[in-house]
Design a protein around this motif. Structure first.
Motif, PDB file in Angstrom:
ATOM      1  N   PHE A 120       0.830  -1.212   0.000  1.00 14.42           N
ATOM      2  CA  PHE A 120       0.000   0.000   0.000  1.00 14.42           C
ATOM      3  C   PHE A 120       0.859   1.254   0.000  1.00 14.42           C
ATOM      4  N   PHE A 121       2.054   1.142   0.625  1.00 15.13           N
ATOM      5  CA  PHE A 121       2.939   2.297   0.755  1.00 15.13           C
ATOM      6  C   PHE A 121       3.956   2.413  -0.377  1.00 15.13           C
ATOM      7  N   LYS A 122       3.790   1.625  -1.416  1.00 11.68           N
ATOM      8  CA  LYS A 122       4.675   1.730  -2.578  1.00 11.68           C
ATOM      9  C   LYS A 122       4.445   3.071  -3.249  1.00 11.68           C
ATOM     10  N   SER A 123       5.484   3.842  -3.396  1.00 10.23           N
ATOM     11  CA  SER A 123       5.357   5.181  -3.972  1.00 10.23           C
ATOM     12  C   SER A 123       5.028   5.125  -5.459  1.00 10.23           C
ATOM     13  N   ASN A 124       4.260   6.108  -5.899  1.00  8.50           N
ATOM     14  CA  ASN A 124       3.936   6.246  -7.320  1.00  8.50           C
ATOM     15  C   ASN A 124       4.917   7.169  -8.042  1.00  8.50           C
ATOM     16  N   ALA A 125       5.898   7.670  -7.310  1.00 10.06           N
ATOM     17  CA  ALA A 125       6.856   8.613  -7.893  1.00 10.06           C
ATOM     18  C   ALA A 125       7.717   7.965  -8.966  1.00 10.06           C
ATOM     19  N   ILE A 126       8.033   8.725  -9.986  1.00  8.81           N
ATOM     20  CA  ILE A 126       8.922   8.244 -11.057  1.00  8.81           C
ATOM     21  C   ILE A 126      10.377   8.274 -10.594  1.00  8.81           C
ATOM     22  N   GLY A 127      10.694   9.257  -9.765  1.00 10.58           N
ATOM     23  CA  GLY A 127      12.056   9.371  -9.238  1.00 10.58           C
ATOM     24  C   GLY A 127      12.952  10.283 -10.044  1.00 10.58           C
ATOM     25  N   LEU A 167      10.689  11.221  -5.709  1.00 10.52           N
ATOM     26  CA  LEU A 167      11.945  10.539  -5.416  1.00 10.52           C
ATOM     27  C   LEU A 167      11.759   9.028  -5.485  1.00 10.52           C
ATOM     28  N   LYS A 168      12.768   8.353  -5.985  1.00 18.23           N
ATOM     29  CA  LYS A 168      12.772   6.889  -6.003  1.00 18.23           C
ATOM     30  C   LYS A 168      13.155   6.383  -4.613  1.00 18.23           C
ATOM     31  N   VAL A 169      12.440   5.395  -4.108  1.00 21.18           N
ATOM     32  CA  VAL A 169      12.725   4.847  -2.783  1.00 21.18           C
ATOM     33  C   VAL A 169      13.693   3.675  -2.898  1.00 21.18           C
ATOM     34  N   ASN A 170      14.879   3.858  -2.307  1.00 25.03           N
ATOM     35  CA  ASN A 170      15.843   2.763  -2.169  1.00 25.03           C
ATOM     36  C   ASN A 170      16.073   2.489  -0.691  1.00 25.03           C
ATOM     37  N   LEU A 171      16.660   1.357  -0.395  1.00 22.24           N
ATOM     38  CA  LEU A 171      16.821   0.917   0.988  1.00 22.24           C
ATOM     39  C   LEU A 171      18.287   0.858   1.405  1.00 22.24           C
ATOM     40  N   SER A 208       8.712  -4.697  -0.763  1.00 21.42           N
ATOM     41  CA  SER A 208       7.282  -4.532  -1.000  1.00 21.42           C
ATOM     42  C   SER A 208       6.888  -3.060  -1.072  1.00 21.42           C
ATOM     43  N   PHE A 209       7.694  -2.184  -0.429  1.00 21.32           N
ATOM     44  CA  PHE A 209       7.400  -0.751  -0.526  1.00 21.32           C
ATOM     45  C   PHE A 209       8.568   0.045  -1.106  1.00 21.32           C
ATOM     46  N   GLY A 210       9.744  -0.553  -1.132  1.00 20.38           N
ATOM     47  CA  GLY A 210      10.916   0.135  -1.673  1.00 20.38           C
ATOM     48  C   GLY A 210      11.560  -0.654  -2.788  1.00 20.38           C
ATOM     49  N   ASN A 211      12.648  -0.137  -3.307  1.00 17.64           N
ATOM     50  CA  ASN A 211      13.391  -0.828  -4.365  1.00 17.64           C
ATOM     51  C   ASN A 211      14.623  -1.495  -3.760  1.00 17.64           C
ATOM     52  N   GLU A 212      15.628  -1.758  -4.541  1.00 14.38           N
ATOM     53  CA  GLU A 212      16.763  -2.542  -4.071  1.00 14.38           C
ATOM     54  C   GLU A 212      17.542  -1.840  -2.961  1.00 14.38           C
TER      55      GLU A 212
END
Length: 245
Positions: A41-48, A80-84, A117-121
């Motif tokens: 549900f918290f996966k961002s829709n941002a392109i980054g 912004l793209k979400v990375n971990l 599930s909510f962020g990228n690599e």
């Protein structure tokens, strides 16, 4: 003979990979799968297009929920793209095993699977060694030689960034001490780990467009060093753990 050994090696690797997959599936329990699914549900829709929002990957699921929720709001607002980034580092003092070890890698994959599930690599691991270990050894030797009393640790800087208090507190917590009474091998090891985190993170922000970081705390090496580097470089820091209760 070489072809035979090659075939044996391939069979062994396939067997290891198969066991690894089974282990991950068995430990990625139905409850964890539901939790990961809900985090989507918290996966961002941002392109980054404006850069990267770096979000901590932690084992505490309560904090992971807070981090996921905060990351979506910040990422969507700023494109912004979400990375971990993984905060684990205690394998370097003998707690558990390094994620590169076969058994540890299997456990780590579950945490990353939930985080994905909510962020990228994951693009930063606190336990990684800085590529230039000769440089780390030189810097460590300079620092150790400059310490005439345990209290001098509190005044350690890496460049313009104060890290001495983080080193001191980290030693007390992870070695279960009430004070530092001598500059022993354990203290030196914590300083060495701090140097590796510091210079690896500097490399990260030099080579990636990090625009913000979302973390749980600003204490200890794994939280404090990245946060202070970001503040020094005008990168926004969002802390969702302190006083959260």
């Amino acid at each position: 003979m070489s072809k035979l050994f090659s075939n044996i090696k391939i069979k062994i690797l396939k067997k290891i990979e198969k066991k690894k997959k089974k282990y991950q599936e068995r430990n990625f329990t139905s409850i964890k799968k539901v939790f990961a699914s809900n985090l989507e549900f918290f996966k961002s829709n941002a392109i980054g297009t404006n850069g990267i929002l770096l979000v901590q990957l932690v084992k505490d699921y309560e904090y992971m929920l807070k981090l996921a929720a905060a990351s979506r709001v910040i990422a969507d607002k700023n494109d912004l793209k979400v990375n971990l980034y993984d905060v684990s580092w205690t394998s370097n003092i003998g707690w558990g095993r390094n994620r590169k070890h076969f058994k540890a890698a299997k456990k780590q994959a579950i945490i990353e699977k939930i985080g994905n599930s909510f962020g990228n690599e994951v693009i930063f691991y606190c336990e990684d060694q800085f590529p230039n270990q000769d440089f780390i050894k030189i810097e460590l030797d300079k620092i150790v030689k400059s310490l005439s009393h345990p209290n001098d640790i509190l005044n350690i800087y890496f460049g313009n960034i104060l890290v001495g208090d983080l080193i001191y507190d980290t030693y007390l917590r992870y070695f279960h001490k009430t004070d530092i009474t001598e500059i022993n091998d354990e203290v030196i090891k914590i300083i060495e780990i701090a140097l590796n985190i510091h210079y690896n993170f500097l490399d990260l922000i030099k080579n990636n467009p990090i625009k913000g970081i979302v973390n749980t705390y600003t204490t200890y090496l794994e939280h404090g060093i990245p946060a202070r580097i970001c503040l020094e470089n005008n990168i926004k820091v969002y802390t969702v753990g302190s006083y959260s209760y």
